[in-house]
Design a protein around this motif. Structure first.
Motif, PDB file in Angstrom:
ATOM      1  N   PHE A 132      10.389   1.849  -3.227  1.00 50.64           N
ATOM      2  CA  PHE A 132      10.922   2.819  -2.264  1.00 50.64           C
ATOM      3  C   PHE A 132      12.114   2.260  -1.492  1.00 50.64           C
ATOM      4  O   PHE A 132      13.046   2.983  -1.161  1.00 50.64           O
ATOM      5  CB  PHE A 132       9.838   3.251  -1.272  1.00 50.64           C
ATOM      6  CG  PHE A 132       8.731   4.062  -1.893  1.00 50.64           C
ATOM      7  CD1 PHE A 132       8.918   4.742  -3.082  1.00 50.64           C
ATOM      8  CD2 PHE A 132       7.480   4.134  -1.288  1.00 50.64           C
ATOM      9  CE1 PHE A 132       7.895   5.478  -3.661  1.00 50.64           C
ATOM     10  CE2 PHE A 132       6.456   4.878  -1.845  1.00 50.64           C
ATOM     11  CZ  PHE A 132       6.658   5.540  -3.042  1.00 50.64           C
ATOM     12  N   GLY A 191       6.353   3.869  -6.588  1.00 50.09           N
ATOM     13  CA  GLY A 191       6.387   2.784  -5.618  1.00 50.09           C
ATOM     14  C   GLY A 191       6.414   1.413  -6.264  1.00 50.09           C
ATOM     15  O   GLY A 191       6.942   0.459  -5.706  1.00 50.09           O
ATOM     16  N   GLU A 250       3.374   1.355  -3.497  1.00 48.66           N
ATOM     17  CA  GLU A 250       4.114   0.101  -3.451  1.00 48.66           C
ATOM     18  C   GLU A 250       3.135  -1.076  -3.411  1.00 48.66           C
ATOM     19  O   GLU A 250       2.053  -0.986  -2.836  1.00 48.66           O
ATOM     20  CB  GLU A 250       5.007   0.052  -2.216  1.00 48.66           C
ATOM     21  CG  GLU A 250       6.204   0.983  -2.286  1.00 48.66           C
ATOM     22  CD  GLU A 250       7.211   0.694  -1.193  1.00 48.66           C
ATOM     23  OE1 GLU A 250       8.373   0.444  -1.512  1.00 48.66           O
ATOM     24  OE2 GLU A 250       6.820   0.729  -0.005  1.00 48.66           O
ATOM     25  N   GLU A 273       3.389   3.886   0.694  1.00 49.20           N
ATOM     26  CA  GLU A 273       4.471   3.033   1.178  1.00 49.20           C
ATOM     27  C   GLU A 273       3.938   1.879   2.014  1.00 49.20           C
ATOM     28  O   GLU A 273       3.030   2.037   2.826  1.00 49.20           O
ATOM     29  CB  GLU A 273       5.445   3.857   2.008  1.00 49.20           C
ATOM     30  CG  GLU A 273       6.710   3.113   2.409  1.00 49.20           C
ATOM     31  CD  GLU A 273       7.711   4.024   3.110  1.00 49.20           C
ATOM     32  OE1 GLU A 273       8.738   3.505   3.575  1.00 49.20           O
ATOM     33  OE2 GLU A 273       7.456   5.236   3.199  1.00 49.20           O
ATOM     34  N   VAL A 311      11.283   7.562  -3.951  1.00 44.83           N
ATOM     35  CA  VAL A 311      10.345   8.353  -3.145  1.00 44.83           C
ATOM     36  C   VAL A 311      10.182   9.730  -3.773  1.00 44.83           C
ATOM     37  O   VAL A 311       9.061  10.244  -3.912  1.00 44.83           O
ATOM     38  CB  VAL A 311      10.839   8.475  -1.687  1.00 44.83           C
ATOM     39  CG1 VAL A 311       9.916   9.402  -0.896  1.00 44.83           C
ATOM     40  CG2 VAL A 311      10.895   7.105  -1.027  1.00 44.83           C
TER      41      VAL A 311
END
Length: 285
Positions: free
Chosen positions: A237, A253, A272, A80, A248
């Motif tokens: 996310f 991501g 991500e 993340e 998630v």
């Protein structure tokens, strides 16, 4: 005599500081010798040069929505991104370090986080987060602060070189695929080769090509859902097009899907910001 001693002591401290700075800079500049994995090498040099136990490197997101994880040494790269306003990053990021280490799977007690805003050309280009035992944290912070401007320049350089390397690999793949097509290779084998190379270049853990009727080829893990035929979600996310927490749970991501010439392509990563908009255009090419 006392004045001479004070001057001598000051000169010694200055020489000591210059020597320490030069050693740190020399270790960081070693990144330029790397032939591949430039940001990973930079994370390694971050940890070694500053005497930290582990290091995370984030780069500023293109849309200025926060920091995207790029590399780590001594821990895993988080999936993340850190969602912070870049203008407030220097002050606010200190309250997010525990989250960063938790996301990396290394939220150990007894270690202090050290944050280094990485600037280049008058703007924040990234964030380095180091951790070290409390008794060494001050020395690590001092060494990092002294080399922050060089580190920022090296991050920009490393990312530029990585983009150029990826572009070169894409061109090589296009030539290779064209050669295979002239040689009469089976379509399924050609698709498999394409997905293998694209996954390697961009770091995807899912890649697939489908026709309307069948799956032509899949590389990496299978997705637990069918993505939309046209979607680009580089920070899935927090993407409001999905239900809260949905991506998630599915560990997606980054998600890119599009249709060309009757074939549906999908690519995904647990991380991500795995690619940016220019990479999406490269995929379509």
């Amino acid at each position: 005599l006392r004045e001479s001693f004070r001057r001598l002591k000051t000169m010694y401290r200055n020489l000591e500081w210059q020597s320490r700075r030069d050693r740190v800079n020399a270790k960081l500049l070693d990144v330029r010798l790397a032939e591949v994995n430039f940001t990973a090498k930079l994370a390694e040099r971050f940890r070694e040069a500053f005497g930290a136990d582990r290091a995370l490197i984030y780069s500023a997101a293109a849309d200025e929505s926060g920091f995207v994880p790029r590399a780590a040494n001594g821990c895993q790269v988080p999936d993340e991104k850190l969602r912070l306003n870049l203008d407030d990053a220097v002050g606010r990021v200190r309250h997010r370090s525990e989250q960063a280490w938790a996301l990396s799977g290394k939220a150990d007690e007894g270690l202090k986080s050290i944050h280094i805003p990485l600037c280049h050309g008058g703007k924040i280009v990234g964030m380095g987060i180091l951790s070290a035992p409390s008794d060494r944290a001050e020395a690590v912070q001092m060494a990092a602060d002294e080399a922050a401007s060089l580190a920022g320049a090296l991050l920009v350089e490393a990312e530029t070189r990585q983009r150029e390397m990826n572009k070169l690999k894409r061109l090589e793949l296009q030539r290779e695929l064209a050669s295979h097509m002239r040689g009469g290779i089976a379509l399924a084998d050609l698709a498999k080769r394409f997905l293998e190379q694209v996954s390697y270049i961009f770091g995807f853990d899912h890649a697939a090509i489908r026709t309307r009727e069948v799956s032509l080829a899949t590389e990496g893990r299978a997705l637990s859902f069918a993505p939309a035929s046209e979607i680009t979600a580089l920070a899935a996310f927090g993407d409001l097009r999905f239900e809260a927490g949905e991506m998630v749970k599915r560990r997606v991501g980054t998600l890119v899907a599009f249709t060309l010439g009757g074939y549906s392509f999908s690519f995904a990563s647990t991380q991500e910001g795995r690619i940016d908009e220019s990479d999406v255009e490269g995929l379509r090419e």
